[in-house]
Design a protein around this motif. Structure first.
Motif, short mmCIF file in Angstrom:
data_model
loop_
_atom_site.label_atom_id
_atom_site.label_comp_id
_atom_site.label_asym_id
_atom_site.label_seq_id
_atom_site.Cartn_x
_atom_site.Cartn_y
_atom_site.Cartn_z
N LYS A 1 7.58 17.95 -61.47
CA LYS A 1 8.52 18.69 -60.85
C LYS A 1 8.21 20.09 -60.77
O LYS A 1 8.56 21.03 -59.88
N GLU A 2 7.76 20.58 -62.11
CA GLU A 2 7.31 22.10 -62.13
C GLU A 2 6.19 22.38 -61.13
O GLU A 2 5.80 23.56 -60.78
N SER A 3 5.49 21.56 -60.44
CA SER A 3 4.33 21.68 -59.36
C SER A 3 4.95 22.08 -58.23
O SER A 3 4.20 22.76 -57.24
N VAL A 4 6.28 21.54 -57.82
CA VAL A 4 6.82 21.97 -56.45
C VAL A 4 7.39 23.64 -56.35
O VAL A 4 8.29 23.79 -57.24
N LYS A 5 6.71 24.11 -55.61
CA LYS A 5 7.06 25.80 -55.56
C LYS A 5 7.45 25.89 -54.16
O LYS A 5 6.83 25.24 -53.04
N PRO A 6 8.22 26.89 -53.66
CA PRO A 6 8.51 27.06 -52.19
C PRO A 6 7.20 27.38 -51.64
O PRO A 6 7.18 26.98 -50.23
N PHE A 7 6.38 28.23 -51.98
CA PHE A 7 5.16 28.50 -51.31
C PHE A 7 4.11 27.38 -50.80
O PHE A 7 3.77 27.25 -49.78
N LEU B 1 5.02 15.52 -48.98
CA LEU B 1 6.43 16.34 -48.68
C LEU B 1 7.37 15.33 -49.24
O LEU B 1 8.56 15.97 -49.68
N SER B 2 7.46 14.18 -49.20
CA SER B 2 8.21 13.15 -49.45
C SER B 2 8.49 13.37 -51.25
O SER B 2 9.62 13.28 -51.50
N LEU B 3 7.31 13.48 -51.95
CA LEU B 3 7.42 13.54 -53.31
C LEU B 3 8.16 14.89 -53.55
O LEU B 3 8.62 14.86 -54.58
N TYR B 4 7.72 15.74 -52.75
CA TYR B 4 8.32 17.26 -53.31
C TYR B 4 10.01 17.07 -53.04
O TYR B 4 10.57 17.93 -53.71
N LYS B 5 10.34 16.30 -51.94
CA LYS B 5 11.65 16.38 -51.53
C LYS B 5 12.54 15.57 -52.49
O LYS B 5 13.82 15.96 -53.02
N LEU B 6 11.55 14.74 -53.19
CA LEU B 6 12.30 13.97 -54.31
C LEU B 6 12.82 14.80 -55.49
O LEU B 6 13.74 14.62 -56.17
N PHE B 7 11.67 15.70 -55.98
CA PHE B 7 11.75 16.46 -57.17
C PHE B 7 12.73 17.62 -56.69
O PHE B 7 13.56 18.17 -57.50
N CYS B 8 12.79 18.32 -55.52
CA CYS B 8 13.41 19.58 -55.06
C CYS B 8 14.15 19.29 -53.76
O CYS B 8 13.59 19.93 -52.57
N PRO B 9 15.12 18.48 -53.68
CA PRO B 9 15.58 18.22 -52.37
C PRO B 9 16.43 19.48 -51.50
O PRO B 9 16.37 19.42 -50.34
N GLU B 10 16.61 20.40 -52.43
CA GLU B 10 17.05 21.73 -51.80
C GLU B 10 16.03 22.58 -51.23
O GLU B 10 16.42 23.45 -50.49
N ASP C 1 15.55 8.12 -60.98
CA ASP C 1 14.48 9.18 -60.50
C ASP C 1 13.69 8.61 -59.31
O ASP C 1 12.98 7.70 -59.52
N GLU C 2 13.95 9.12 -58.09
CA GLU C 2 13.31 8.74 -56.88
C GLU C 2 11.69 8.83 -56.89
O GLU C 2 11.02 8.18 -56.64
N SER C 3 11.27 10.03 -57.71
CA SER C 3 10.03 10.05 -57.94
C SER C 3 9.28 8.93 -58.66
O SER C 3 8.21 8.80 -58.31
N VAL C 4 9.89 8.55 -59.82
CA VAL C 4 9.36 7.41 -60.42
C VAL C 4 9.33 6.00 -59.64
O VAL C 4 8.42 5.74 -59.49
#
Length: 751
Positions: free
Chosen positions: A202-208, A230-239, A371-374
Motif C-alpha cells: 500500500k505504501e508503494s502507491v504514490k500519486p506520481f 493500475l488495478s492493484l494500485y486502485k485496490l490499495f488507493c481507489p481515491e 482486502d481486494e489486493s489480497v
C-alpha cells in the motif's frame, strides 16, 4: 548505486544468516542440513563422486569470482570447462545459496560475452533459497549499465520466476522506486510491471507513480501489464485511481519462466528422492512433508526477515534498518485467533500466496477484511499455478496427478471456507474442461465446478454446459449422477450468495456482474433448463434408472423452493421427461420425492399469488401464467393417478397419460383405471400387501380390492407411518376430502 560488500566476497559464510539454509557440505550430499542434529558423514562411492562435483563447482565459482577483464569464450578452454560445470551441476541438483552472489555479479558486470552471460543466467537454478543480499548486489549492476539490454531483460525474467525462493524481501521492497524507473523501456516494461506487481504494498502507491502509469497507457494503449499494476494500485488507493478498469480478472502477464521452471521442478524431484530427511529448507519453519512441486511448496508460510537468530535480533535493536517502511506482524508467528484480532491492522500477507490456502487464521482475515489486493494476488498466483500444473493440459505432467489432486482439494476447501468461488478457478475450468476426459481428478474438478461464480449465460453455455454435456451423455451412470449432484450444489451456492447479499447496502455492486437482479434470474433459469434437458436425455439412455432419478429429483427439491427459501422470483417446473418417469416409477422413494416436490411447488406458487394480490410491495417480477398452467396439468395427472383413478381420462398435458378406452382395453389389463392409485401403483403395491398382512394375518388371499372405505383411511395412516411424508403433505394439501362418503368412494376431489 554502490555495490554491496557481499558481491566482493563470493565465499561468504552462511552461518548466522538463515538457520534453515544449506551450505556446500549439505548440498554435496544431495540433501539438507538438519539444524538440530549433527550427522556423521560416511564416505561412499557416491559421496566421493559428490565431493568431486563440489570441488569442481568451488573451482568454477572461484574462477568466476576472480574474473577482472573482459574474457572471450572462443578458444578459452578454462572458461568453457567452468561454464559447463556450472550448467551441469545446476541442472542436476541446483546451486547452493552462496553460488548466486558470484554468478549474478559476473553475469551482470559485462566482463563476459552475452552468450556466456546468458548461459550463466539460465543456469541459476536454486537448490534451496536465494539470499536476498545476492539479489540486491546484482541489482546494483543495473545502475552502471555494464550489461546489455537483453541480459537485463533475462535477469528480470529470472527474478520474477524465482521470486518465491528469495529468503527475505525487505531490502528488495526498498528498491521499488529503482525498478519503477525502468518502465520507460518498452521491452522491459511488461516484466518490470510483473515484478512491481509482486512487490507492491500500500505504501508503494504514490500519486506520481499513478500519473506515470497513466501517461504510459496513453502512449502505449491499453496494455494488460499496465492494467494489472493500475488495478492493484486502485485496490490499495481507489481515491487516487479514478479511471475505469476491467472488472474481471484477466491473464495480465505472459509467462516469464523461460528454462528455469522445468529445471526447478527436476531439481526438486531429484533432491527429494536423494534425501533421507524432509526438505523444509526453502519453506521456512514447516513441518516435514513431501513437497516436490513448486506450487506445493508455497502452501506453507515461509519464514520472513523476522525469523532470525538471537545475534541478528540483538543487532537489529542497536541499529536502524534503512529498508523497513512500516511495522508489520510476521505471519509465521500467527498461531491463535486472539493474535489475529490484536494484529489484524498490521498483518502483512506472505509473498508466497499459496501458503494462505492452508492457514485458517489468514482465511479468517480474508473473510473479515475483504482486502481486494489480497484476492487479486491470490487469483493471479492461483490462475498461473492451475494452468501450469494441470495434468491434462500440460505435457509430461501425468506423473504428478496425485499431487495435483491434493492441490485442487486444497483450493476447494478454501472456497468452502470463504463461501465463494475464485475467478481464477472459473477461468481454469473454462479453458480445461473441453480437454478433460472426465476421469482424471474427477471428484476434485466437479467440486470446483460447484463453486463457479456467477457469469453471463453466454459464457456458461459455451464454456461449461457444452463441454459438460458431451462428457455427460457419453459417460457412465455414476458420472451422470456426480454431475447432477455438482450442478445442484452450484445452484445452491448461487442461491446462498443471493441470500447473503440481498439486503446488502452494496446491492448495486453485488449485481454489477449481471447488471440487475434479472441477470441472476436469467443465469439460474439457464442452469435449470440445462439440467432438465440432460436429465430427460439421461433417463432415456439409462432406462429410467432409479439411482439416476433420485439425483434428478434431489436437484428439483432445491428448484421448487427458490421463491420462499431463497427469495428469488423464479420457479421452473421439471420437464415432462422427468415428471412422468418419476410419477410412474416402481420405487416408492422416487414417488415420495415427487409428491414432496409438488407440495413445495404449490406452497411457493400460492405465496407468490398472494403476494401479487396483496400488493403490499411493488413486485419487480411476476410469475407468468404458463408456470401455473404447467403446475395444474401436472397436479391433475398426479391426483388422477394416485387418488381418483382417472389419469387416462383427465390428464391434459401434451406429453401426458391420456388414452382412449379402446386402446386401454387392448392392453388386456382388467382394472386399468386403478392401475396407478396408491393401492395398485407399482411403487405402492408392496405397502398394500404388507398392510393387509399385518391387519388381517389370517387372510392369505391378499385381495387388494378390500382396501376401500374405512380401510382406505387406515391404509393412508399406515403409509404415513412408514415415513412417506412427501405423500402425506401432498394429499393433505392438494386433495380436499369432503366427507366420509367421499373417503369411501375416493371420488370427490378438488384440485
Amino acid at each position: 548505486m554502490q555495490r554491496r560488500q557481499s558481491s566482493k566476497t563470493p565465499k561468504q559464510p552462511l552461518q548466522g544468516h538463515h538457520e534453515n539454509q544449506t551450505d556446500l557440505s549439505a548440498w554435496r550430499k544431495g540433501g539438507r542440513i538438519d539444524p538440530g542434529k549433527s550427522v556423521q558423514n560416511i564416505q561412499s562411492p557416491n559421496d566421493q563422486k559428490n565431493d568431486s562435483k563440489q570441488d569442481s563447482l568451488e573451482q568454477a565459482l572461484s574462477y568466476f569470482a576472480k574474473v577482472q577483464d573482459r574474457v572471450s569464450l572462443k578458444n578459452n578452454s578454462v572458461l568453457q570447462k567452468h561454464l559447463t560445470t556450472v550448467e551441469s551441476i545446476a541442472l542436476q541438483r541446483g546451486l547452493p545459496p552462496e553460488g548466486f552472489d558470484v554468478l549474478l555479479n559476473v553475469a551482470l558486470s559485462g566482463k563476459l560475452a552475452d552468450t556466456v552471460n546468458t548461459r550463466l543466467l539460465k543456469s541459476l537454478v536454486p537448490a534451496s533459497v536465494i539470499p536476498e543480499t545476492s539479489v540486491i548486489s546484482s541489482v546494483s549492476w543495473l545502475c552502471v549499465s555494464k550489461c546489455s539490454g537483453n541480459i537485463q531483460l533475462l535477469f528480470l525474467r529470472w527474478l520474477i520466476t524465482v521470486f518465491d525462493f528469495i529468503d527475505r524481501k525487505e531490502q528488495l521492497h526498498a528498491l521499488y522506486g529503482f525498478f519503477f524507473s525502468f518502465l520507460q523501456d518498452e521491452k522491459m516494461c511488461p516484466y518490470v510491471c510483473h515484478l512491481l506487481y509482486l512487490l507492491t504494498r500500500k505504501e508503494s502507491v504514490k500519486p506520481f507513480r499513478i500519473r506515470r502509469l497513466l501517461d504510459l497507457q496513453a502512449k502505449m494503449g491499453m496494455q494488460s501489464h499496465l492494467q494489472a499494476l493500475l488495478s492493484l494500485y486502485k485496490l490499495f488507493c481507489p481515491e487516487l485511481v479514478t479511471i475505469t478498469l476491467p472488472g474481471k480478472m484477466k491473464t495480465y502477464f505472459k509467462s516469464s519462466e523461460g528454462p528455469w521452471k522445468a529445471a526447478i521442478n527436476t531439481v526438486r524431484r531429484r533432491n527429494q528422492e536423494n534425501s533421507l530427511v524432509s526438505q523444509p529448507l526453502f519453506l521456512g519453519t514447516a513441518q516435514p512433508q513431501s513437497r516436490k512441486r513448486k506450487w506445493n511448496t508455497q502452501l506453507i508460510i515461509p519464514a520472513s526477515s523476522t525469523n532470525k537468530n538471537n545475534l541478528e535480533e540483538n543487532r537489529e535493536k542497536n541499529h536502524v534498518d534503512l529498508y523497513s517502511t512500516s511495522e508489520s506482524f510476521p505471519v509465521e508467528q500467527l498461531q491463535t485467533f486472539p493474535q489475529l484480532l490484536q494484529n489484524i491492522h498490521c498483518l502483512e500477507f506472505p509473498s508466497q500466496m499459496g501458503s494462505v490456502l492452508t492457514n485458517p487464521l489468514l482465511l479468517h482475515y480474508m473473510n473479515c477484511i475483504k482486502d481486494e489486493s489480497v484476492y487479486l494476488r491470490l487469483y493471479y498466483w492461483m490462475g498461473q499455478t492451475l494452468q501450469e500444473e494441470c495434468t491434462w493440459c500440460v505435457a509430461d505432467n501425468n506423473q504428478y496427478e496425485e499431487e495435483f489432486k491434493d492441490f485442487l482439494e486444497t483450493v476447494y476447501k478454501t472456497e468452502c471456507f470463504l463461501q465463494e468461488g475464485f475467478s481464477s478457478c472459473e477461468e481454469f475450468l473454462y479453458k480445461s474442461l473441453p480437454l478433460w476426459d472426465g476421469f482424471c481428478c474427477r471428484s476434485q474438478i466437479l467440486k470446483l465446478v460447484s463453486w463457479i461464480p456467477l457469469s453471463s449465460s453466454s459464457e456458461m453455455k459455451s464454456h461449461l454446459y457444452d463441454p459438460l454435456a458431451q462428457l455427460f451423455f457419453t459417460s457412465s451412470l455414476y458420472f451422470k449422477c456426480s454431475v447432477l449432484e455438482t450442478l445442484k450444489e452450484l445452484l445452491q451456492n448461487w442461491l446462498n450468495w443471493h441470500m447473503i447479499h440481498l439486503d446488502s447496502e452494496f446491492e448495486s455492486e453485488v449485481y454489477s456482474l449481471n447488471t440487475t437482479l434479472s441477470g441472476l434470474v436469467n443465469v439460474v433459469a439457464e442452469l435449470i433448463h440445462f439440467v432438465g434437458w440432460i436429465s430427460t436425455v439421461a433417463l432415456r439412455l439409462e432406462n429410467n434408472a432409479t439411482f439416476l432419478l433420485y439425483f434428478i429429483l434431489d436437484f428439483y427439491e432445491t428448484v421448487c423452493d427458490m421463491y420462499l427459501r431463497y427469495n428469488l422470483p423464479l420457479l421452473i417446473m421439471p420437464p415432462a421427461g422427468v415428471f412422468y418417469p418419476a410419477l410412474l416409477s416402481m420405487d416408492s422413494v422416487s414417488l415420495n420425492q415427487l409428491c414432496y416436490i409438488m407440495y413445495r411447488y404449490r406452497t411457493n406458487l400460492v405465496a407468490a399469488k398472494e403476494n401479487e394480490l396483496s400488493k403490499k410491495k411493488t413486485l419487480q417480477f411476476k410469475f407468468s401464467s404458463q408456470i401455473y398452467q404447467e403446475y395444474n396439468q401436472y397436479i391433475i395427472a398426479m391426483v388422477g393417478c394416485l387418488w381418483t383413478s382417472r389419469a387416462f381420462q383427465k390428464d391434459i398435458h401434451p406429453q401426458g397419460l391420456r388414452m382412449d378406452d379402446e386402446l386401454l382395453k387392448k392392453t388386456a389389463v382388467q382394472e386399468f383405471r386403478t392401475s396407478f392409485n396408491i393401492v395398485y401403483h407399482p411403487a405402492m403395491m408392496g405397502y398394500a400387501v404388507l398392510f393387509l398382512q399385518q391387519a388381517w394375518p389370517d387372510d392369505t388371499t391378499f385381495d387388494l380390492s378390500l382396501i376401500k372405505g374405512k380401510r382406505w383411511n387406515w391404509y393412508l395412516e399406515y403409509l404415513y407411518a412408514q415415513g412417506l411424508k412427501g405423500l402425506k403433505v401432498f394429499i393433505e394439501s392438494s386433495i380436499n376430502r369432503v366427507s366420509q362418503a367421499s373417503h369411501s368412494k375416493a371420488g370427490n376431489v378438488q384440485v
